[in-house]
Design an enzyme around this catalytic site. Sequence first.
Site, PDB file in Angstrom:
ATOM      1  N   LYS A  48      -8.489  40.944  -9.471  1.00 44.86           N
ATOM      2  CA  LYS A  48      -9.877  40.818  -9.708  1.00 44.86           C
ATOM      3  C   LYS A  48     -10.225  39.904 -10.951  1.00 44.86           C
ATOM      4  O   LYS A  48      -9.463  40.152 -11.834  1.00 44.86           O
ATOM      5  CB  LYS A  48     -10.204  42.352  -9.943  1.00 44.86           C
ATOM      6  CG  LYS A  48     -11.548  42.520 -10.604  1.00 44.86           C
ATOM      7  CD  LYS A  48     -11.757  44.062 -10.904  1.00 44.86           C
ATOM      8  CE  LYS A  48     -13.495  43.950 -11.396  1.00 44.86           C
ATOM      9  NZ  LYS A  48     -13.584  45.364 -12.383  1.00 44.86           N
ATOM     10  N   LYS A  76      -6.041  42.746 -13.415  1.00 46.04           N
ATOM     11  CA  LYS A  76      -7.462  42.605 -13.579  1.00 46.04           C
ATOM     12  C   LYS A  76      -8.008  41.846 -14.899  1.00 46.04           C
ATOM     13  O   LYS A  76      -7.220  42.150 -15.852  1.00 46.04           O
ATOM     14  CB  LYS A  76      -8.155  44.029 -13.968  1.00 46.04           C
ATOM     15  CG  LYS A  76      -9.526  44.028 -14.372  1.00 46.04           C
ATOM     16  CD  LYS A  76     -10.343  45.519 -14.239  1.00 46.04           C
ATOM     17  CE  LYS A  76     -11.776  45.436 -14.757  1.00 46.04           C
ATOM     18  NZ  LYS A  76     -12.244  46.786 -14.930  1.00 46.04           N
TER      19      LYS A  76
HETATM   20  C1  PBG Z   1     -15.131  49.023 -15.150  1.00 42.47           C
HETATM   21  C2  PBG Z   1     -15.350  48.150 -14.128  1.00 42.47           C
HETATM   22  C3  PBG Z   1     -15.819  46.866 -14.114  1.00 42.47           C
HETATM   23  C4  PBG Z   1     -15.664  46.290 -12.984  1.00 42.47           C
HETATM   24  C5  PBG Z   1     -15.345  47.138 -12.040  1.00 42.47           C
HETATM   25  N1  PBG Z   1     -15.039  48.260 -12.712  1.00 42.47           N
HETATM   26  C6  PBG Z   1     -16.266  46.100 -15.262  1.00 42.47           C
HETATM   27  C7  PBG Z   1     -15.646  45.615 -16.370  1.00 42.47           C
HETATM   28  O1  PBG Z   1     -14.146  45.845 -16.555  1.00 42.47           O
HETATM   29  O2  PBG Z   1     -16.090  45.222 -17.307  1.00 42.47           O
HETATM   30  C8  PBG Z   1     -16.371  44.684 -12.547  1.00 42.47           C
HETATM   31  C9  PBG Z   1     -16.928  44.776 -11.177  1.00 42.47           C
HETATM   32  C10 PBG Z   1     -17.828  43.613 -10.868  1.00 42.47           C
HETATM   33  O3  PBG Z   1     -18.151  42.712 -11.717  1.00 42.47           O
HETATM   34  O4  PBG Z   1     -18.259  43.299  -9.567  1.00 42.47           O
HETATM   35  N2  PBG Z   1     -13.928  49.016 -15.705  1.00 42.47           N
HETATM   36 ZN    ZN Z   2     -13.848  50.206 -17.859  1.00 34.62          ZN
END
Ligand code: PBG
Ligand code: ZN
Length: 323
Positions: free
Chosen positions: A244, A191
Amino acid sequence: MQRFRRLRANAAMRRMVRETRLDPAELIYPIFVAEGENIKNPVDSMPTVFQYSIDRLPDILPQIADSGISGLLIFGIPAHKDARGSEAYNDNGVTQRAVRYIKEHYPDMLVIADVCLCEYTDHGHCGLVCGGRILNDETLPLLCAMSVSLARAGADIIAPSDMMDGRVAAIRQALDENGFIDTPIIAYSAKFASGYYSPFRDAAHSAPGFGDRKTYQMDPANGREALREIADDIAEGADMVMVKPALAYLDVLRAARERFDLPLVAYNVSGEFSMVKAAAQLGWIDERRIVMENLTAIKRAGADIIITYHALDAAEWIKEERL
Ligand code: PBG
Ligand code: ZN
């Protein structure tokens, strides 16, 4: 001369030699569930996406059930936030109640629970904060408590998105000790600290109150490190792993596909969705064509499962194209 055009001559020929096909079964739709009653709030930065209160979920659940997609990824928006994200692991929190509601009415719909503290903390970070730093090991017990609480509510799959080190092993152990030996984990393994999450942070009210997420989410420049993150989550017991965002990281998806044999999940995130929606609204692109091309590209790169805000539209388009 190689006559490539022979196999492109008409739709039937193209259909026969097509290498990549989409299937609604590989799509997952994210939903946002807010505390309160009679709420159906549009998310301004994500056209067609809403925050629903539990009593308004009937506005969307039948459509999800009929679409043929496999399930949904649930994000809760609590009324009360505090430094330790207490509502995240409250058995009667909004997310837990929403999971129970969905499983009661749609037992066959897979409910994937996102596990992270950022929607529940007043500072908006994904872990505990002390002196401006995000604590790793101290956060793990809270993520474990949240995972067990959501499994108890009936979540079919636990999906930690916090990016703390060691959380997959800790959550696996906590689930097992509480009798959830059969609850799988999708690890948000690679991520990245991405600008593509900003519409989501509007939708989930989870923007960090100070600083950014770069001390825990990955540097977008690091493809090899992504593979080490994935390998580590597999060693810790992940059943599925995720990359992601998706579209700017297709190289990472492909490399992960070549190296690992677990189901590989791609998250086509909010910013990727909103850019398509905005350009389509302006009449600058053909939404259906672009969405199908994007999802096909994500699958071609190696994803088995795609989490996308386009899931319901795409499921219809996929079915139409099969006819
Ligand atoms: C929470 C989370 C996020 C997303 C999914 N779970 C946001 C982040 O990490 O700031 C992003 C999903 C999206 O942008 O569609 N940790
Ligand atoms: Zn988070």
